[in-house]
Motif scaffolding. Structure first.
Motif, short mmCIF file in Angstrom:
data_model
loop_
_atom_site.label_atom_id
_atom_site.label_comp_id
_atom_site.label_asym_id
_atom_site.label_seq_id
_atom_site.Cartn_x
_atom_site.Cartn_y
_atom_site.Cartn_z
N GLU A 104 -3.76 -20.01 -3.15
CA GLU A 104 -3.75 -18.60 -3.47
C GLU A 104 -2.62 -17.93 -2.72
OE1 GLU A 104 -7.69 -17.53 -2.31
OE2 GLU A 104 -8.62 -18.34 -4.14
N TYR A 105 -2.36 -16.69 -3.05
CA TYR A 105 -1.26 -15.96 -2.44
C TYR A 105 -1.78 -14.69 -1.78
CZ TYR A 105 1.48 -19.14 -5.31
OH TYR A 105 2.02 -20.26 -5.88
N PRO A 106 -2.39 -14.82 -0.58
CA PRO A 106 -2.87 -13.64 0.12
C PRO A 106 -1.71 -12.71 0.45
CG PRO A 106 -3.74 -15.65 1.11
CD PRO A 106 -2.67 -16.06 0.16
N ARG A 107 -1.97 -11.41 0.45
CA ARG A 107 -0.91 -10.44 0.72
C ARG A 107 -0.37 -10.56 2.14
NH1 ARG A 107 -2.44 -4.78 -2.42
NH2 ARG A 107 -2.66 -5.71 -4.48
N PHE A 108 -1.25 -10.91 3.07
CA PHE A 108 -0.78 -11.05 4.45
C PHE A 108 0.22 -12.20 4.56
CE2 PHE A 108 -1.84 -12.36 9.02
CZ PHE A 108 -0.99 -11.43 9.56
N ARG A 109 -0.04 -13.30 3.86
CA ARG A 109 0.91 -14.42 3.87
C ARG A 109 2.24 -13.99 3.28
NH1 ARG A 109 0.29 -20.75 2.05
NH2 ARG A 109 2.51 -21.16 1.87
N ALA A 110 2.19 -13.21 2.20
CA ALA A 110 3.43 -12.71 1.60
C ALA A 110 4.21 -11.87 2.60
CB ALA A 110 3.11 -11.89 0.35
N ALA A 111 3.49 -11.02 3.34
CA ALA A 111 4.15 -10.18 4.35
C ALA A 111 4.77 -11.03 5.45
CB ALA A 111 3.15 -9.19 4.93
N LEU A 112 4.04 -12.06 5.90
CA LEU A 112 4.56 -12.93 6.95
C LEU A 112 5.84 -13.65 6.52
CD1 LEU A 112 1.23 -14.54 8.26
CD2 LEU A 112 2.64 -12.84 9.44
N SER A 113 5.93 -13.96 5.24
CA SER A 113 7.10 -14.71 4.75
C SER A 113 8.38 -13.91 4.82
CB SER A 113 6.85 -15.19 3.32
OG SER A 113 6.94 -14.11 2.40
N ILE A 114 8.29 -12.57 4.92
CA ILE A 114 9.49 -11.73 5.02
C ILE A 114 9.38 -10.80 6.22
CG2 ILE A 114 10.14 -11.83 2.58
CD1 ILE A 114 8.70 -9.19 2.15
N LEU A 115 8.67 -11.24 7.25
CA LEU A 115 8.39 -10.41 8.42
C LEU A 115 9.65 -9.99 9.16
CD1 LEU A 115 5.81 -9.35 9.81
CD2 LEU A 115 5.97 -11.30 11.36
N GLY A 116 10.69 -10.81 9.06
CA GLY A 116 11.93 -10.53 9.79
C GLY A 116 12.60 -9.23 9.40
N VAL A 117 12.21 -8.64 8.27
CA VAL A 117 12.77 -7.35 7.86
C VAL A 117 12.44 -6.27 8.89
CG1 VAL A 117 12.58 -5.52 6.12
CG2 VAL A 117 12.74 -7.92 5.41
N LEU A 118 11.29 -6.41 9.55
CA LEU A 118 10.87 -5.46 10.58
C LEU A 118 11.30 -5.96 11.95
CD1 LEU A 118 7.22 -4.79 9.33
CD2 LEU A 118 9.27 -3.47 8.80
N SER A 119 11.51 -5.06 12.87
CA SER A 119 11.90 -5.45 14.22
C SER A 119 10.71 -6.08 14.94
CB SER A 119 12.40 -4.24 15.00
OG SER A 119 11.31 -3.37 15.29
N PRO A 120 10.97 -6.96 15.92
CA PRO A 120 9.87 -7.56 16.67
C PRO A 120 8.96 -6.53 17.33
CG PRO A 120 11.89 -8.75 17.07
CD PRO A 120 12.27 -7.54 16.28
N ASP A 121 9.54 -5.47 17.88
CA ASP A 121 8.72 -4.46 18.55
C ASP A 121 7.79 -3.76 17.56
OD1 ASP A 121 9.86 -5.04 20.97
OD2 ASP A 121 11.37 -3.45 20.85
N ARG A 122 8.29 -3.48 16.36
CA ARG A 122 7.45 -2.84 15.36
C ARG A 122 6.36 -3.80 14.88
NH1 ARG A 122 9.19 0.18 9.65
NH2 ARG A 122 7.09 0.99 9.23
#
Length: 212
Positions: A104-122
């Motif tokens: 399945e494709y959980p939304r959280f996994r989708a977010a993790l796959s492109i997490l680098g778009v956000l800064s580490p602190d955020r």
């Protein structure tokens, strides 16, 4: 390997399970039971599409009208019963869901796959927010289990499963937070550097764009 179902809406599975005991039900009774038993918390179901699913189940022979009386041909006044084909479909489909893991494709996994778009602190701030929500959900589910009293566990296993998944996710998120904050996560320094410079390292672009 999963099968392609003639009526693939998960709501169809829920409706067949309601009819499995053998008591005919009107569609409005089915909707009422689904709401009262909180099935929308267990399945991604939309009660608004119930009549369409009922019609499709009847079309494919999984349920049938228990009486020929239709007042003004209004489907909500027609009680339906499960057919032998419907019972076979119910047990086969349910057995498949229990035995065969599905990708399945959980939304959280989708977010993790492109997490680098956000800064580490955020990301740290957002993960703390998620962890707080997970802990609140887990606490609510533990209260639900405690309030169940002497109910047999077999009637509560879906709540136990959800609680176990929430707690496992919370543990993983806590670990990820620690690794980001103490910079033991592989690649986190490059991640920070990317957000400071605003561009990916040339080596990363080269690796992504290289063709075989």
């Amino acid at each position: 390997m999963t099968q392609r179902r003639k009526v693939g809406n998960i709501l169809a599975l829920a409706l067949l399970s309601l009819l499995a005991p053998g008591e005919p039900l009107h569609p409005y009774e089915m909707a009422r039971i689904l709401r009262r038993t909180g099935k929308e918390q267990d399945m991604n179901i939309k009660v608004g599409s119930l009549y369409t699913v009922v019609q499709n189940l009847e079309k494919h022979g999984y349920i049938e009208a228990a009486t020929t009386e239709r007042e003004g041909r209004r489907p909500e006044r027609t009680p339906y019963a499960i057919t032998p084909a419907g019972r076979e479909e119910l047990t086969d489909w349910l057995g498949e869901l229990v035995a065969v893991p599905q990708h399945e494709y959980p939304r959280f996994r989708a977010a993790l796959s492109i997490l680098g778009v956000l800064s580490p602190d955020r990301v740290v701030r957002l993960l703390r927010q998620r962890l707080e929500a997970l802990n609140a959900e887990s606490a609510a589910q533990r209260e639900q289990l405690a309030a169940a009293g002497e109910l047999p566990r077999v009637l509560l296993i879906e709540v136990e499963y959800t609680l176990a998944m929430r707690e496992a996710e919370a543990a993983w998120v806590r670990g990820l937070l620690t690794e980001i904050e103490d910079e033991t996560l592989s690649g986190v320094k490059e991640w920070r550097d990317y957000h400071q410079r605003g561009t990916r390292p040339p080596s990363v672009w080269k690796e992504l764009l290289d063709t075989d």
